[in-house]
Design a protein around this motif. Structure first.
Motif, PDB file in Angstrom:
ATOM      1  N   LYS A   7     -12.731 -16.483  35.880  1.00 62.40           N
ATOM      2  CA  LYS A   7     -11.490 -17.181  35.550  1.00 62.40           C
ATOM      3  C   LYS A   7     -11.464 -18.525  36.246  1.00 62.40           C
ATOM      4  CE  LYS A   7      -7.536 -15.237  35.431  1.00 62.40           C
ATOM      5  NZ  LYS A   7      -6.314 -14.518  35.803  1.00 62.40           N
ATOM      6  N   CYS A   8     -10.942 -19.519  35.565  1.00 57.10           N
ATOM      7  CA  CYS A   8     -10.804 -20.851  36.131  1.00 57.10           C
ATOM      8  C   CYS A   8      -9.335 -21.238  36.170  1.00 57.10           C
ATOM      9  CB  CYS A   8     -11.578 -21.869  35.301  1.00 57.10           C
ATOM     10  SG  CYS A   8     -13.347 -21.614  35.341  1.00 57.10           S
ATOM     11  N   CYS A   9      -8.967 -22.004  37.173  1.00 58.10           N
ATOM     12  CA  CYS A   9      -7.597 -22.480  37.339  1.00 58.10           C
ATOM     13  C   CYS A   9      -7.251 -23.426  36.185  1.00 58.10           C
ATOM     14  CB  CYS A   9      -7.465 -23.200  38.679  1.00 58.10           C
ATOM     15  SG  CYS A   9      -5.837 -23.947  38.949  1.00 58.10           S
ATOM     16  N   ALA A  10      -6.074 -23.237  35.607  1.00 56.59           N
ATOM     17  CA  ALA A  10      -5.629 -24.079  34.501  1.00 56.59           C
ATOM     18  C   ALA A  10      -5.290 -25.489  34.969  1.00 56.59           C
ATOM     19  CB  ALA A  10      -4.415 -23.450  33.830  1.00 56.59           C
ATOM     20  N   ALA A  11      -4.987 -25.657  36.258  1.00 53.48           N
ATOM     21  CA  ALA A  11      -4.596 -26.967  36.769  1.00 53.48           C
ATOM     22  C   ALA A  11      -5.773 -27.794  37.272  1.00 53.48           C
ATOM     23  CB  ALA A  11      -3.564 -26.803  37.884  1.00 53.48           C
ATOM     24  N   CYS A  12      -6.660 -27.170  38.070  1.00 56.16           N
ATOM     25  CA  CYS A  12      -7.727 -27.959  38.698  1.00 56.16           C
ATOM     26  C   CYS A  12      -9.133 -27.578  38.228  1.00 56.16           C
ATOM     27  CB  CYS A  12      -7.653 -27.839  40.220  1.00 56.16           C
ATOM     28  SG  CYS A  12      -8.082 -26.201  40.862  1.00 56.16           S
ATOM     29  N   GLY A  13      -9.273 -26.429  37.580  1.00 56.91           N
ATOM     30  CA  GLY A  13     -10.569 -26.017  37.053  1.00 56.91           C
ATOM     31  C   GLY A  13     -11.448 -25.228  38.004  1.00 56.91           C
ATOM     32  N   GLN A  14     -11.001 -25.000  39.232  1.00 54.78           N
ATOM     33  CA  GLN A  14     -11.796 -24.209  40.168  1.00 54.78           C
ATOM     34  C   GLN A  14     -11.789 -22.747  39.756  1.00 54.78           C
ATOM     35  OE1 GLN A  14     -10.207 -24.723  44.092  1.00 54.78           O
ATOM     36  NE2 GLN A  14     -11.500 -26.492  44.495  1.00 54.78           N
ATOM     37  N   MET A  15     -12.870 -22.037  40.130  1.00 57.08           N
ATOM     38  CA  MET A  15     -12.954 -20.617  39.830  1.00 57.08           C
ATOM     39  C   MET A  15     -11.918 -19.866  40.669  1.00 57.08           C
ATOM     40  SD  MET A  15     -16.287 -18.166  39.712  1.00 57.08           S
ATOM     41  CE  MET A  15     -16.411 -17.779  41.438  1.00 57.08           C
ATOM     42  N   ILE A  16     -11.219 -18.930  40.040  1.00 54.46           N
ATOM     43  CA  ILE A  16     -10.220 -18.119  40.735  1.00 54.46           C
ATOM     44  C   ILE A  16     -10.903 -16.836  41.200  1.00 54.46           C
ATOM     45  CG2 ILE A  16      -8.053 -16.859  40.514  1.00 54.46           C
ATOM     46  CD1 ILE A  16      -7.221 -18.808  38.337  1.00 54.46           C
ATOM     47  N   HIS A  17     -10.797 -16.537  42.479  1.00 53.63           N
ATOM     48  CA  HIS A  17     -11.437 -15.352  43.067  1.00 53.63           C
ATOM     49  C   HIS A  17     -10.421 -14.221  43.173  1.00 53.63           C
ATOM     50  CE1 HIS A  17     -14.971 -17.679  44.062  1.00 53.63           C
ATOM     51  NE2 HIS A  17     -14.174 -18.596  44.571  1.00 53.63           N
ATOM     52  N   GLU A  18     -10.081 -13.640  42.044  1.00 50.01           N
ATOM     53  CA  GLU A  18      -9.192 -12.488  42.029  1.00 50.01           C
ATOM     54  C   GLU A  18      -9.590 -11.602  40.867  1.00 50.01           C
ATOM     55  OE1 GLU A  18      -5.441 -14.369  41.757  1.00 50.01           O
ATOM     56  OE2 GLU A  18      -5.475 -14.486  39.622  1.00 50.01           O
ATOM     57  N   GLN A  19      -8.923 -10.512  40.717  1.00 51.32           N
ATOM     58  CA  GLN A  19      -9.289  -9.586  39.662  1.00 51.32           C
ATOM     59  C   GLN A  19      -9.107 -10.229  38.293  1.00 51.32           C
ATOM     60  OE1 GLN A  19      -6.875  -6.175  40.476  1.00 51.32           O
ATOM     61  NE2 GLN A  19      -8.399  -5.309  41.854  1.00 51.32           N
ATOM     62  N   ALA A  20     -10.034  -9.988  37.416  1.00 50.72           N
ATOM     63  CA  ALA A  20     -10.034 -10.606  36.090  1.00 50.72           C
ATOM     64  C   ALA A  20      -8.817 -10.207  35.267  1.00 50.72           C
ATOM     65  CB  ALA A  20     -11.315 -10.245  35.351  1.00 50.72           C
ATOM     66  N   GLU A  21      -8.265  -9.027  35.510  1.00 51.14           N
ATOM     67  CA  GLU A  21      -7.135  -8.582  34.706  1.00 51.14           C
ATOM     68  C   GLU A  21      -5.800  -9.126  35.214  1.00 51.14           C
ATOM     69  OE1 GLU A  21      -8.119  -5.194  37.576  1.00 51.14           O
ATOM     70  OE2 GLU A  21      -9.217  -6.568  36.321  1.00 51.14           O
ATOM     71  N   SER A  22      -5.830  -9.939  36.261  1.00 56.51           N
ATOM     72  CA  SER A  22      -4.612 -10.552  36.770  1.00 56.51           C
ATOM     73  C   SER A  22      -4.073 -11.553  35.752  1.00 56.51           C
ATOM     74  CB  SER A  22      -4.913 -11.282  38.086  1.00 56.51           C
ATOM     75  OG  SER A  22      -3.806 -12.053  38.475  1.00 56.51           O
ATOM     76  N   TYR A  23      -2.752 -11.737  35.736  1.00 57.56           N
ATOM     77  CA  TYR A  23      -2.132 -12.669  34.806  1.00 57.56           C
ATOM     78  C   TYR A  23      -2.069 -14.094  35.359  1.00 57.56           C
ATOM     79  CZ  TYR A  23      -0.697  -8.637  32.094  1.00 57.56           C
ATOM     80  OH  TYR A  23      -0.701  -7.504  31.341  1.00 57.56           O
ATOM     81  N   ALA A  24      -2.476 -14.304  36.593  1.00 55.83           N
ATOM     82  CA  ALA A  24      -2.429 -15.635  37.191  1.00 55.83           C
ATOM     83  C   ALA A  24      -3.351 -16.592  36.439  1.00 55.83           C
ATOM     84  CB  ALA A  24      -2.840 -15.566  38.657  1.00 55.83           C
ATOM     85  N   THR A  25      -2.886 -17.822  36.244  1.00 60.28           N
ATOM     86  CA  THR A  25      -3.704 -18.818  35.560  1.00 60.28           C
ATOM     87  C   THR A  25      -4.009 -20.007  36.461  1.00 60.28           C
ATOM     88  OG1 THR A  25      -1.740 -19.901  34.657  1.00 60.28           O
ATOM     89  CG2 THR A  25      -2.822 -18.221  33.278  1.00 60.28           C
ATOM     90  N   GLU A  26      -3.441 -20.009  37.672  1.00 59.78           N
ATOM     91  CA  GLU A  26      -3.679 -21.089  38.619  1.00 59.78           C
ATOM     92  C   GLU A  26      -4.110 -20.505  39.956  1.00 59.78           C
ATOM     93  OE1 GLU A  26       0.062 -23.101  38.669  1.00 59.78           O
ATOM     94  OE2 GLU A  26      -0.438 -24.304  36.929  1.00 59.78           O
ATOM     95  N   CYS A  27      -4.940 -21.261  40.688  1.00 57.45           N
ATOM     96  CA  CYS A  27      -5.389 -20.810  42.006  1.00 57.45           C
ATOM     97  C   CYS A  27      -4.223 -20.926  43.001  1.00 57.45           C
ATOM     98  CB  CYS A  27      -6.590 -21.633  42.465  1.00 57.45           C
ATOM     99  SG  CYS A  27      -6.259 -23.394  42.685  1.00 57.45           S
TER     100      CYS A  27
END
Length: 53
Positions: free
Chosen positions: A14-34
């Motif tokens: 998953k990548c952050c919708a704001a900055c593009g960095q990879m998000i290090h959390e569970q893939a099934e999480s609903y978060a879209t930003e780091c």
């Protein structure tokens, strides 16, 4: 039918919708930003709210 373990194992990072960095959390999480982007958005909203008063 694909086993659920195979499905989650093969998900793309998953990548952050704001900055593009990879998000290090569970893939099934609903978060879209780091976390740093979420914190900045909260701070900006707080500043905007209190400047209007």
């Amino acid at each position: 039918m694909t086993p659920i373990t195979s499905f989650f194992r093969n998900l793309e990072a998953k990548c952050c919708a704001a900055c593009g960095q990879m998000i290090h959390e569970q893939a099934e999480s609903y978060a879209t930003e780091c976390a740093p982007c979420q914190e900045q958005a909260s701070f900006d909203a707080y500043k905007y709210y209190h400047q209007k008063r």
